[in-house]
Scaffold this active site. Structure first.
Site, PDB file in Angstrom:
ATOM      1  CD  GLU A   1      -7.004   7.218   5.070  1.00  0.00           C
ATOM      2  OE1 GLU A   1      -7.663   6.695   4.125  1.00  0.00           O
ATOM      3  OE2 GLU A   1      -5.475   7.821   5.031  1.00  0.00           O
TER       4      GLU A   1
ATOM      5  CG  HIS B   1      -1.626   0.785   1.346  1.00  0.00           C
ATOM      6  ND1 HIS B   1      -3.186   1.001   2.464  1.00  0.00           N
ATOM      7  CD2 HIS B   1      -1.747   2.172   0.658  1.00  0.00           C
ATOM      8  CE1 HIS B   1      -3.229   2.069   1.749  1.00  0.00           C
ATOM      9  NE2 HIS B   1      -2.990   2.820   1.275  1.00  0.00           N
TER      10      HIS B   1
ATOM     11  CG  HIS C   1      -1.682   5.745  -2.416  1.00  0.00           C
ATOM     12  ND1 HIS C   1      -2.267   5.836  -3.081  1.00  0.00           N
ATOM     13  CD2 HIS C   1      -1.601   5.282  -1.106  1.00  0.00           C
ATOM     14  CE1 HIS C   1      -3.512   5.215  -2.291  1.00  0.00           C
ATOM     15  NE2 HIS C   1      -2.817   5.036  -1.163  1.00  0.00           N
TER      16      HIS C   1
ATOM     17  CG  HIS D   1      -7.240   3.365   0.390  1.00  0.00           C
ATOM     18  ND1 HIS D   1      -7.580   3.100  -1.452  1.00  0.00           N
ATOM     19  CD2 HIS D   1      -6.444   4.250   0.502  1.00  0.00           C
ATOM     20  CE1 HIS D   1      -6.136   2.983  -0.744  1.00  0.00           C
ATOM     21  NE2 HIS D   1      -5.301   4.172   0.321  1.00  0.00           N
TER      22      HIS D   1
ATOM     23  CG  ASP E   1      -1.713   5.927   2.735  1.00  0.00           C
ATOM     24  OD1 ASP E   1      -2.102   5.982   1.408  1.00  0.00           O
ATOM     25  OD2 ASP E   1      -2.153   6.483   3.641  1.00  0.00           O
ATOM     26  CG  ASP E   2       0.256   9.136   0.397  1.00  0.00           C
ATOM     27  OD1 ASP E   2       0.327   8.863  -1.279  1.00  0.00           O
ATOM     28  OD2 ASP E   2      -0.709   8.785   0.728  1.00  0.00           O
TER      29      ASP E   2
END
Ligand code: ADE
Ligand code: ZN
Length: 340
Positions: A199, A16, A18, A196, A277-278
């Site tokens: 969250e 996961h 991006h 997703h 994630d990011d």
């Protein structure tokens, strides 16, 4: 051996992340210069100062602003390759990366340049570094379902290079169920799926992602802990959850990491994995996430190994690839002194 070296060398998958969220401020400024895109910040340091988010939507505003600098095939190649090189340093052997084409095609970037740039970086990283990169194409849940279906059609020329399809974007008031046709179409075309859910949204969104969308994995999913029956279902079916602790912290999903539900999720028997994630926005790549939960939740070495094994088991790879990844973990553990 200290825990950081142990975890760095432990073979792991990241499931996961991006691509757009791996764009570091320095590269973002370099791409803005290269593409003549005006930015509202004077320099990378001021941009970093802006990384104080109230919630997911607040973060997404900045994230989509950052996407504006990715214009050409070479840009997509460079950002993807930089992430894969960084992940390789962290001991990632398999990286499944989301990319949301709608952010770029809506600004006039040709789909050929987006897919060509990302996929050529995956090939180069595989040849040069031996890391197994894979692309998950992601739809935006805050945009119309029909647009997601059109986007899926537009990437079919690269179907053989796509590991799966996902769903991201602003979760509040955008429940999963309307995307049933999108996921049914993905499955009918033979793709693996993930969404997703839970969250910022409620546990009901996680339940709908499982029962209505019938996805193979859930991204985040932490809200499931509010519904005991749902936890039972996820445990029984061993549906993997790709948890992102530093992301949850930075988006105020948890007030501090020492109260993050990850430990309780492991204890409940859920198939949880650790992801970034990011990473450029949330202050940590995957190894930083492992180290943070080790420190703040006092997870044991054995629990960290379970998380790494889960990441391989949950990967969208054929059974032989999963067996090989698990063997690499076993070989690594056999090559070092027993954990204290
Ligand atoms: N897109 C990028 N990061 C995301 C996140 N944390 N949640 C939903 N969509 C995203
Ligand atoms: Zn995400």
């Amino acid at each position: 051996m200290d825990i950081s070296s142990f975890l760095k060398r432990l073979p792991k998958a990241e499931l996961h992340v991006h691509v757009e969220g791996t764009l570091e401020p320095d590269m973002l400024f370099e791409l803005a210069r290269r593409n003549d895109v005006a930015l509202p910040w004077p320099d990378p340091e001021s941009l970093r100062q802006a990384y104080a988010f109230e919630n997911l939507e607040h973060f997404l505003e900045l994230y989509f602003a950052g996407c504006r600098v990715l214009r050409r095939e070479r840009d997509f190649h460079d950002v993807t390759y930089a992430y894969l090189a960084r992940a390789h340093e962290d001991g990632i052997i398999r990286a499944e990366m989301f990319l949301g084409p709608q952010s770029f095609t809506s600004a006039g970037v040709p789909i050929e340049d987006i897919m060509g740039g990302v996929l050529s970086a995956v090939d180069r990283a595989s040849r040069n570094l031996g890391i197994d990169g894979a692309l998950l194409v992601s739809a935006h849940r805050h945009r119309p379902v029909q647009e997601a279906l059109n986007m899926m059609d537009s990437v079919m020329p690269w179907a053989d290079s796509i590991a799966g399809f996902g769903l991201g974007g602003a979760e509040r008031n955008n429940p999963p169920a309307p995307f049933k046709t999108y996921f049914d179409t993905c499955r009918a075309r033979g793709f693996r799926t993930t969404a997703h859910a839970g969250e910022e949204g409620p546990s009901a969104y996680v339940r709908d992602a499982v029962e209505v969308l019938d996805v193979d994995r859930i991204d985040h999913g932490t809200a499931c802990m509010d519904d005991e029956d749902l936890v039972d279902l996820l445990v029984r079916r061993q549906i993997p959850l790709t948890v992102c602790p530093l992301s949850n912290l930075r988006l105020n999903g948890v007030p501090s990491l020492d109260v993050h539900p990850l430990g309780r999720m492991l204890d409940a028997g859920l198939c949880v994995t650790i992801n970034s994630d990011d990473p450029s926005y949330f202050g940590g790549y995957v190894l930083d996430n492992y180290l943070a939960v080790h420190r703040e939740l006092a997870l044991s070495g054995e629990q960290l190994v379970v998380l790494a094994r889960n990441s391989i088991r949950a990967a969208f790879m054929p059974p032989a690839g999963i067996a090989d990844g698990l063997r690499r973990i076993d070989a690594y553990l056999a090559s070092i002194p027993p954990l204290a």
